[in-house]
Structures are given as C-alpha cells and as structure tokens.
Design a protein around this motif. Structure first.
Motif, short mmCIF file in Angstrom:
data_model
loop_
_atom_site.label_atom_id
_atom_site.label_comp_id
_atom_site.label_asym_id
_atom_site.label_seq_id
_atom_site.Cartn_x
_atom_site.Cartn_y
_atom_site.Cartn_z
N THR A 519 -62.09 30.11 -55.75
CA THR A 519 -62.50 28.75 -56.13
C THR A 519 -63.33 28.73 -57.39
O THR A 519 -63.41 27.70 -58.07
N LEU A 859 -65.72 13.57 -52.99
CA LEU A 859 -65.81 13.92 -54.40
C LEU A 859 -67.03 13.25 -55.03
O LEU A 859 -67.35 12.10 -54.72
N THR A 907 -73.85 18.88 -57.15
CA THR A 907 -72.72 18.55 -56.27
C THR A 907 -71.54 17.94 -57.01
O THR A 907 -70.53 17.62 -56.39
N THR A 908 -71.67 17.75 -58.34
CA THR A 908 -70.60 17.11 -59.09
C THR A 908 -69.32 17.94 -59.02
O THR A 908 -69.32 19.14 -59.27
N THR A 909 -68.22 17.28 -58.66
CA THR A 909 -66.93 17.97 -58.54
C THR A 909 -66.00 17.69 -59.70
O THR A 909 -65.13 18.50 -60.02
N HIS A 910 -66.14 16.50 -60.35
CA HIS A 910 -65.24 16.12 -61.42
C HIS A 910 -66.02 15.40 -62.53
O HIS A 910 -66.92 14.60 -62.24
N LYS A 936 -70.91 25.83 -58.90
CA LYS A 936 -69.48 25.72 -59.12
C LYS A 936 -69.21 24.77 -60.29
O LYS A 936 -69.81 23.71 -60.40
N PRO A 938 -67.48 21.96 -62.32
CA PRO A 938 -66.61 20.83 -61.97
C PRO A 938 -65.32 20.83 -62.78
O PRO A 938 -65.24 21.46 -63.83
#
Length: 964
Positions: A519, A859, A907-910, A936, A938
């Motif tokens: 991931t 998301l 926590t931002t994914t995109h 992680k 985004p």
C-alpha cells in the motif's frame, strides 16, 4: 512427392489398433462399454456441438432469436441462461450418442477435450509447420497473399486475412475455403479421425506427417479442417470447460479425473450415471497422476484476502510461502520388490506430463537427474508417499535459484555429468497427500505439514522442504513483499493451515499475492538511484552487444520506422537514444497487468514492469510479437472472466471433526481430519428430498454438495420422487427427470435456492427454533395450480418476503421500486431511513455497486486550489470554469459520504486538482506531500476521477487520472 498418391479415393485410410494394445486394454478395463453402432460422422461434432457452443460464447442469443429456438422439451431458449444453454447442448449430444452409438463416448471426448487426452502423444506440430504443409498440399505459391498469410499468420496488416488475424485455424479456413477439395461435409467418422490422429502423433518427421494431413484435406471440407486443426493444436476454446462436460456425463466424472488425470477412465468406468464411485475409489492413489490444488487469483485488497484466511479469532494464524518460479511437480514413491530395500518413483507435472524419464524411476537409475540422490531422503518407516511441490533450478555457485527456462537444460546436464558442480534440479516440497497407504487430502494443512516434516530428511540443494512463515496480519505480508521485491522473486502464496487439500480446484485457502499490493507505493516518489535491475554481467553483456549501435533521436527528423511506436507526431514517449531491432538485445520482463494508454501506437502499456533476465538465446525475430502480446492479454482477460463465475466461498464454514485412526509416521500422531460439509442443523428433520440437479444461483453448488447440505441438516435423500410420501423435488434446470415430473402437473419443483435460503436464515436466527421458510415465486421451478395463490401471498406489496431476511441486493431493489411506484415521505422517519441505509452500506462495502450515497465513505479529500481561491470568491469575482468544476467535485464528495478537509491531514486519502493545473502549482503540492514523512501518501488525481467514479457508481483506479 506426388500428393495425389497420398489420397485414397474412397475413405480416410486408417490403421487398426495393434492386437496387443487391445488385449492390454481388455485386461485393464474388463467392464469397459462397447458401442453397438459406428461412431457419428466427424461433421456432427461441429454442427451440433462446437458451433452452437461457440455462438453462446460470442454473443448470447437475443430474445427474438430465442423465441424461434426451443429447448429439448419445448422450453424456450429465452428462459435459459448461457450456462443452462451450454448444458442443454451438451446433454442433447450425449443423449444422442448413447442412443445412436452406445455407451462408449471416449472416441468423441478425445476430440472434444483434446488437451485432456493423456493417452495420445503430443503431435509435435505447431502453426508454422501446419502452414508449411498446407502450402505444399494446396500447391500455393508461398509468396502469394494466401501463402504469406499461412506462413505469417501472426502478422497484422493488409495481408492479415481480414478478421482472422491471430487465429491460425481461422486463417486456414479462409485459405482452404477458396480451394476446397470438398464443399459439403465429408463422411469421415469420429473413429476414423481418431485412428488417423494416432498415426499423426506417432509421425516424427514432416515427410511422414504430410500425407496424413493431405488425407484429411482430401476427405474434409473447409469447416471440418478448421476444427481438425484446432484439435491438433489443442486450442478448442468453445466456451465450455471440461467440468461442464464431465458434470453432464456423470456426477463423479470430475472427481475421477481429479484423482487420475485419465480421460479414458472417466469415459469407461463411469459410463452409467446411475452407478456411483465407491468411497474407496474417490481418493488419490499411488502411481496415478492427480490434478493439483491451485492458488486463487489475487483479490482487490490485502485486508480482504487475510479475512478469508483467518475466519475465526480463536485461530487467526495463516501461512506465508514464497511463490517459486519453477514447474509444479508431484512425486509418487512406492516399494520396489525387485530390489532389496528399493523404491520406485514417478514424476508428473501440473499438466500431467510424465517426467520420470528426466528425474528418475529409482535410486539406481543412472539417467535420473534427481532420484539417485534420494537413497537416504526418507525417515525410517516411510514406505509409500505422494508429495506436491515445485521443481526449480538451483545454482550452487551463487547459492540461489536460477531462471525457470534453464530447468530442463540443467536436468539433462545432470544426467550426463552428475559430478559437475553446475546448475541442477531442486525439488522443493510443500505438501504431502499420501503416506503409507493413507490418503491425507482431508487432513488439515497443518497436520499434513507435520507429517511431511517427520517423513522427509532433506538433501540440501536437491530435495528440500519449502519453508513457510506464520502470520496474523497485514504487516507480516508487506514485510515479506519487500523481500520479494528485493530478491526479484515471483511473489507470495498465503495459505490457510486449517484447510484440506482441494484437488483440481482454485480456492481461497491458497491465494497469490504480488508486489503491487504494497500500500505504500500508491504514488510516484522522487528517489535517488543507487543501483539497478541489471547485475554486472548483464550490464556488460548489453554493452558488448550494443556498443556503437545507438543513434541519437532527432525530434525534427525521427526515424520513420519507429515514430508510431513513440506516440506518433506528438512523440509522447520519444527516447533520447534509439537502436535498430536487429542490433538490440531481448529482455525477459514481468508485469502486473496491461493498461490502456494513449501514449503509444498500440494503445497499451505494461503496468509495473520488472526486468527478469537477459535472453541471449533469442534475437529480435524470435521475441514477442504484437499479435502474441495481444493473444496473451486476451487469454489473461478470459481467465479473469471465468474466475468471476467461481463459487462464492466467503461464508464462514463450520469444520466437522471426526475421530480417525491415528496417522503414524516416525512417532508422529494426528487425529484431526477436515471435511467441510456445510452448515449443520436439524431444520429438515423428518423431510424427504429428491435432488435432481445442481444449483446455478445465487451460488453454484453441485448436486452432491446440495445432497450433503440436506443430509447434514436432518433431511433424508431419495433418488425418485415416489420413494417416500411428500418428497420435495429440487431442480434448477430442465432435465429429463424434471421434465417428466413437471409434465404430470401435480408435483411442485423447488429451486435449490430455497434450501440455501432456509439454511442461511437459520444461521442468522441461531438459537431460535428452526423454522422453514415460506415458498416464494423465486423459489419455484414449477408450481402447481393449487399452490400458486399461496406462494404469491408470501410477499408483500413491495415484493418483500414475510418470512426471511432480505439480502443487500434485494433491499436495494425494493427501495428502487418503492421510489418509482409509490409516494414515500422519507421525512416521516428520516432516522430509520439513515439507519437502514447505513446497515446496507456496512454489508455492501466490499461489493461493487454499493449505494451511491456512500460511494466515497471512508475517504478524506483535500482541494488545495479551492483553499487558495476562497478570498477571491468572497470578493465577488467570477469563478472560473476549472474552479467551478472543483466546487462540483467537492459537493459530490460530501453528498456521497466522504469528508472534505481544508488542509492536508494525516488521514487525507486523496488530493484533487484541476486537469489544467500549472506546473508551479503542482510542484508546490508535490513538495507538501513529500514532506509528510511517516504517513501514507495520498493519491494525487484530477477532478475527473470523482466525476467518473460517480458516473460508474464505483471507485476507479486512480492511476488513470494523473495527467495534470
């Protein structure tokens, strides 16, 4: 050679089988069936079987066409799904064969399933040889258009033969139909074709093969030749697998093939569908090649894969094994009474090819590349066994596996010079299926591995037990994947240690994992190069063969031969230097998948390509052609489509443990056996069932599986509808038995889905009294007049069941119908609506097509360009179209359950930007992302990703939306 002299005037010449072969078969199969009449003409195969099956594969018949075609009992084909239509075609052919020919269908099955016929040797003939022979037989100029098309069938272009490009048999049909020896179908029988094919398989040289093919051409029309060539190439692709044919032929056919790999046995031992295999004949046997268990295709997420492997919290462990780059191999060993203390060995590949000649039949076999080293490889007390593993090439100099393509070369070298310290075969064993007369396939993998450890004494570099690692979560898998990437390995296989061995099956108990599942690597990263995929020897080799042959790319005057490959006039992917194909080298490359791309001439590119090795044994002419690449892509896509129809085994399974005689080997004792029989209970106590067919929907269950479910839930089984009072008849398709009961008009026929729904509902209501579900219209295959009103009353006005919990799909359908046909005031109980939708989302989150209202749930999305324009908008300035597009995307995210944040969070994914974002802006955003150490990264995509996800009602791959 005079071709006319090859052709007999009356019939296809054939040679009868040798007397000794016939007597051997009579001794081995004393009860084999005998046909009362000659076999059907060969053309009946394609007219009544191959062509109809192929039509279903190409395009299911439309309603208008279906209304004109009736099934065998007057049922409209419009009421049959593609699977049922295939079965119907096969059933009619088999029924006709039994009536007009007899019970020995082996001659037909050899031509229907040529790739499963292990009793006929390989022909050793490929497309190029057949093309050359057809050019000679038809006396075609090899430089003519037809001659060129036959000899260069893979090449695209004007001379590619229309729509037949890449289809060699189709290309042959195209050429033969212009100059056929016959226009009507010939009278050649299936028996005559088999006899002639036996001759062809025994012929080793072209001058022996040419008259045989000429004889076929003389007695067959173009369409017969098309199917004959597909049979020779063993590339039928009619849209029906061997499992479908086996299932129609006999309920035990697939099981027998799985344990024996013998098409002959399936046809001769199971010619009567009413005679079942005895229990002792259902397991694997020594010196009989079984069909191995295969690893399931990789799933969408690593979390989902792990959840399948650890169904209970009591025992959450699963195993991680390295996926080896070799050849799947099974080893059988039994005592050899001709030699004191001797052992006899046999080896078979996954495709049931016998490799005993290569690896050896005993410890004293001077030609054995492996068995000569196995004298002390087994523990005391081990007399017979069957092992499953991978044969790889081991390089002792580098103490590492060598490339797969060197395996046979290494084995032959070991035969010739066993004392050389070069590359040699290494058998890595990962399972044991049989030990000292006992079938172990029903024991757990954990118990089988314990037995394996006690049975084997490894011979380093020759004969070893493949290691595994225990794990309980994703972290261990990702760490193992990093090792895979570092060592350029094939990948991983995750295994459930509580599982039995499943012959001839892909199952979730074994699952492949590839490196692209890591991931952390969702985005492109700015990295420093300190090493590459080439080792020093590879790099030196490339320099040696290409030095001085590289040419600088001139954008103003690009090479005309390669401008299209570089993306046309736009030159999207133009190189700095280029080299002519004849001056270059061939690389072996692995890739995760093929992706669509507008940057290249053929519209495709490789995803996650990885260098494997140099192929100095190949030149540019023998490298992968465009057509071969397209064929390979097509085959992979077809396999992916076929796996979508596999049985859904996601339901939590209950393991029934029974007391067994202890398994004893070298002091080891095991008493746990795994045999899954489905959810158990007493819901069907006192009830009688007659199960006539398998289940097609909502999940596929074979007839034996359905019978086992009924039995373990208290029901009694009968093989006729009149054997007991009030027998419940179960069927999901129109067989002869089902049609006969339906014709009587006084017996209801219930679909297997009712049995499955009853069991499912009682699992949901665990602890409550067992209650049978009311019959609903969807449960009925045939309903008597007296029962219709009662069954229709089982649903309310919205078609919702009164007696059972609806599935997610059913609730979604009900809500849609309510919104269309009824005025519903959601404000009356908005809280209840939200709770209902939340529950649906929780159940459907893993499924494609989840409710649009929660499409982006989970998301966290940032819109950096909107943050920088807020002040301007507040001052009343006109909002540009790109910014307006971002506003719409932000509203869509909010509406569909996502969370929008003003700045980058952990926590931002995109991160969403406009397609036309400027270079300084995108560079600034990338810098901000790269500074987020320890979190992680985004996905950075354009607003088009949100728009397309909303349009298609599913989350799409972000990689396609990164063109800024």
């Amino acid at each position: 050679m005079d071709l006319d002299s090859m052709m007999e005037p009356e019939q296809l010449t054939k040679n009868p089988p040798a007397d000794d072969e016939g007597s051997d078969l009579d001794e081995k199969f004393p009860n084999r069936p005998r046909n009362h009449s000659q076999t059907l003409p060969f053309h009946e195969l394609y007219q009544t079987l191959f062509n109809p099956l192929s039509e279903i594969k190409k395009k299911p018949a439309g309603a208008a066409t279906a209304r004109r075609k009736l099934g065998p009992h007057g049922q409209s084909a419009a009421n049959l799904n593609p699977l049922e239509r295939r079965r119907d075609i096969i059933e009619r052919f088999i029924s006709r064969w039994r009536k007009e020919v007899g019970d020995d269908i082996y001659p037909a099955f050899r031509l229907i399933l040529p790739d499963k016929d292990r009793d006929r040797a390989m022909y050793g003939i490929k497309e190029k040889v057949i093309g050359k022979m057809l050019v000679k037989i038809m006396k075609i100029d090899k430089n003519s258009e037809d001659g060129f098309n036959l000899l260069n069938w893979k090449l695209p272009g004007q001379m590619a033969g229309g729509n037949m490009a890449g289809d060699f048999a189709g290309r042959c049909y195209d050429v033969i139909s212009k100059r056929p020896m016959r226009t009507e179908a010939g009278n050649v029988t299936i028996e005559e074709v088999n006899a002639k094919l036996d001759q062809l398989s025994a012929a080793s040289k072209e001058d022996q093969q040419l008259p045989i093919l000429a004889d076929f051409y003389r007695h067959m029309n173009a369409e017969e030749m098309l199917w004959l060539i597909r049979i020779i190439l063993r590339q039928m692709k009619v849209g029906a697998t061997e499992r479908t044919f086996f299932d129609v032929w006999h309920p035990d056919a697939e099981n027998l093939y799985s344990i024996s790999s013998s098409l002959r046995r399936v046809c001769w031992e199971l010619h009567d569908p009413n005679i079942r295999l005895e229990a002792e004949d259902r397991g694997i046997s020594l010196m009989q090649c079984y069909q191995p268990q295969l690893a399931q295709f990789q799933m969408q997420s690593l979390d989902r894969m792990i959840s399948r492997l650890r169904p209970t919290e009591d025992d959450p462990v699963f195993w991680i094994e390295e996926k080896l780059d070799g050849e799947r191999m099974q080893l059988h060993m039994q005592p050899d009474n001709t030699v004191a203390g001797g052992r006899r060995f046999r080896f078979w590949s996954r495709k049931a090819k016998d490799y005993t000649y290569l690896y050896g039949n005993g410890v004293n076999d001077v030609d054995g590349a492996l068995t000569r080293y196995l004298q002390d490889a087994f523990a005391d007390g081990v007399e017979s066994l069957i092992l499953d593993g991978e044969m790889i090439t081991w390089d002792p100099e580098h103490n590492a596996p060598a490339p797969f393509g060197t395996l046979k070369t290494a084995a032959l070298a070991e035969q010739r010079n066993p004392f050389a310290n070069g590359a040699r075969p290494l058998f890595r064993v990962f399972d044991i299926l049989y030990l000292n007369g006992r079938d172990l396939t029903r024991y757990t993998l954990r118990d089988r591995r314990n037995a394996l450890q006690k049975s084997i004494k490894p011979v380093p570099g020759r004969f070893e037990i493949h290691p595994y690692q225990e794990a309980i979560g994703k972290a261990e898998v990702e760490a193992a994947l990093r090792t895979v990437v570092a060592e350029a390995s094939e990948g991983l296989v995750l295994k459930n240690p509580r599982s039995p061995y499943r012959l001839n099956e892909r199952h979730d108990d074994w699952m492949k994992v590839k490196p692209e599942y890591m991931t952390e690597f969702g985005e492109s990263l700015d990295l420093v190069v300190i090493g590459g995929g080439f080792n020093a020897a590879d790099y030196a080799n490339i320099r040696h063969h290409t030095d001085g042959k590289w040419i600088e790319w001139n954008p103003k005057k690009p090479p005309t031969s390669f401008i299209e490959l570089a993306g046309g006039d736009a030159q999207y992917e133009r190189p700095d230097m280029w080299i002519k194909p004849e001056d270059s080298v061939v690389l072996c490359v692995k890739a995760a998948s093929v992706s669509v791309s507008d940057q290249f001439r053929n519209g495709l590119t490789l995803r996650f390509p990885r260098f494997k090795r140099l192929r100095m044994d190949k030149n540019w002419k023998s490298a992968l052609s465009v057509q071969e690449f397209l064929d390979l892509k097509s085959n992979v896509e077809q396999e992916q489509k076929e796996k979508e129809f596999s049985v859904d085994n996601s339901r939590k399974k209950r393991i029934k443990r029974t007391n067994k005689k202890p398994l004893t080997v070298a002091g080891y004792d095991a008493d746990a056996e795994v045999q899954y029989i489905g959810p158990s209970g007493n819901i069907f106590d006192g009830m009688s069932f007659f199960v006539m067919t398998d289940s097609n929907a909502p999940i596929k269950k074979s007839k034996p599986e359905l019978e086992q479910l009924v039995k373990t839930n208290g029901g009694k089984l009968y093989q006729t509808s009149t054997a007991a009072p009030h027998t419940i008849c179960i069927a999901d398709r129109r067989t002869v038995k089902a049609a006969s009961i339906q014709k009587s008009g006084n017996v209801n026929i219930i679909r297997p889905s009712w049995v499955l729904d009853c069991i499912r509902q009682n699992e949901i209501d665990a602890g409550l009294p067992n209650l049978l579900l009311s019959l609903e219209p969807k449960h009925m295959f045939f309903t008597t007049v007296s029962k219709q009103e009662e069954i229709e009353a089982s649903l309310d006005q919205f078609n919702d069941s009164y007696s059972r919990d609806s599935t997610t799909e059913e609730v979604r359908s009900i809500l849609e119908q309510m919104s269309k046909n009824h005025q519903v005031d959601a404000t009356q109980n908005i809280g209840a609506v939200h709770k209902l939708a939340e529950r649906i989302h929780e159940q459907a989150s893993d499924l494609p097509g989840a409710l649009p209202g929660w499409l982006f749930k989970g998301l966290t999305v940032s819109f950096p360009q909107l943050s920088s324009t807020n002040d301007t908008e507040d001052e009343g300035h006109t909002v540009s179209q790109p910014i307006s597009r971002l506003h719409f995307a932000r509203n869509t995210i909010c509406f569909a359950g996502g969370r929008v944040v003003d700045s980058l969070k952990e926590t931002t994914t995109h991160v969403i930007v406009t397609p036309g974002i400027s270079t300084p802006e995108i560079s600034s955003i990338r810098r901000s992302l790269s500074e987020r150490a320890g979190t992680k990264i985004p996905h950075l995509v354009t607003a088009e990703w949100i728009e397309e996800c909303w349009t298609q009602r599913t989350l799409l791959d972000e990689e396609r939306y990164q063109n800024f």
